[in-house]
Write a protein that holds these residues in place. Structure first.
Motif, short mmCIF file in Angstrom:
data_model
loop_
_atom_site.label_atom_id
_atom_site.label_comp_id
_atom_site.label_asym_id
_atom_site.label_seq_id
_atom_site.Cartn_x
_atom_site.Cartn_y
_atom_site.Cartn_z
N ILE A 53 -42.87 24.01 -30.10
CA ILE A 53 -44.48 23.70 -30.57
C ILE A 53 -44.30 23.38 -31.85
CG2 ILE A 53 -46.47 24.87 -30.92
CD1 ILE A 53 -45.73 26.44 -28.19
N ARG A 54 -43.69 23.95 -32.89
CA ARG A 54 -43.42 23.83 -34.16
C ARG A 54 -42.73 22.44 -34.43
NH1 ARG A 54 -43.96 27.56 -37.66
NH2 ARG A 54 -43.23 29.32 -36.25
N SER A 55 -41.96 21.95 -33.72
CA SER A 55 -41.39 20.63 -33.78
C SER A 55 -42.50 19.43 -33.34
CB SER A 55 -40.04 20.38 -32.83
OG SER A 55 -39.57 19.14 -32.96
N ALA A 56 -43.01 19.78 -32.36
CA ALA A 56 -44.24 18.57 -32.01
C ALA A 56 -45.28 18.24 -33.05
CB ALA A 56 -44.93 19.20 -30.67
N LEU A 57 -45.81 19.72 -33.63
CA LEU A 57 -46.55 19.70 -34.84
C LEU A 57 -46.04 19.03 -35.79
CD1 LEU A 57 -48.20 23.58 -34.36
CD2 LEU A 57 -49.40 21.17 -34.57
N GLN A 58 -44.74 19.05 -36.34
CA GLN A 58 -44.19 18.42 -37.22
C GLN A 58 -43.82 16.95 -37.03
OE1 GLN A 58 -40.47 20.72 -37.96
NE2 GLN A 58 -41.57 22.17 -39.30
N ALA A 59 -43.82 16.71 -35.83
CA ALA A 59 -43.69 15.19 -35.28
C ALA A 59 -45.11 14.33 -35.37
CB ALA A 59 -43.17 15.02 -33.96
N GLY A 60 -46.22 15.30 -35.42
CA GLY A 60 -47.38 14.78 -35.67
C GLY A 60 -48.07 14.09 -34.33
N TRP A 61 -47.73 14.22 -33.25
CA TRP A 61 -48.42 13.96 -32.04
C TRP A 61 -49.07 15.21 -31.62
CZ3 TRP A 61 -47.47 16.74 -27.68
CH2 TRP A 61 -45.94 17.26 -27.45
#
Length: 164
Positions: A53-61
């Motif tokens: 989830i943190r990675s998805a937030l960082q990716a911006g989508w």
């Protein structure tokens, strides 16, 4: 495709369990989470999925809806569900809410909002060719502490032609 897709915590956690969080981007483009949901899923208390989830937030989508959420009376719902519904109500006709809990879904539908849950997202991923089969994904969820009713799973599998 809905112009605004909002997710409560449960679908994010369920999809993270089956390594399916990444399906949300090709299915919906960007997905928004109210601040209340971000706080819930990145609290340190959710064992599964925080890194994804943190990675998805960082990716911006996967994006945080940090704007003020309009107030409206929504008793008996947790803060994340209520925030999703309030944002959806402030954007009539354009929102799709990803919510699993029965009470939250009922309130959203009662207010004329479109809803889908984790099972529906798995079905969409199968239809779009993001996964080969839905049954193994549901089996993985079943082995975890994540719960989706057998009836819902049966319905999704039947629609996909994966019934017994």
């Amino acid at each position: 495709m809905a112009r605004l897709v909002l997710s409560d915590a449960s679908p994010l956690i369920g999809l993270a369990i089956v390594d399916g969080l990444s399906w949300l981007q090709p299915l919906f483009g960007e997905v928004w989470v109210p601040t209340e949901v971000r706080q819930e899923v990145l609290s340190g208390r959710v064992e599964r999925g925080e890194a994804a989830i943190r990675s998805a937030l960082q990716a911006g989508w996967l994006r945080e809806w940090a704007s003020p959420v309009p107030e409206s009376e929504l008793p008996d719902l947790d803060e994340g569900e209520a925030a999703c519904i309030r944002i959806g109500l402030a954007n009539p006709g354009s929102a799709l809410l990803l919510i699993d809990e029965r009470a939250g879904r009922a309130v959203a539908i009662e207010h004329g909002l479109r809803v889908a849950g984790t099972a529906a997202v798995i079905g969409m991923a199968r239809q779009r060719g993001l996964i080969v089969a839905a049954r193994p994904v549901f089996d993985t969820l079943h082995r975890s502490d994540f719960r989706i009713s057998a009836e819902v799973i049966h319905t999704v599998l039947a629609r996909l032609g994966e019934g017994q």
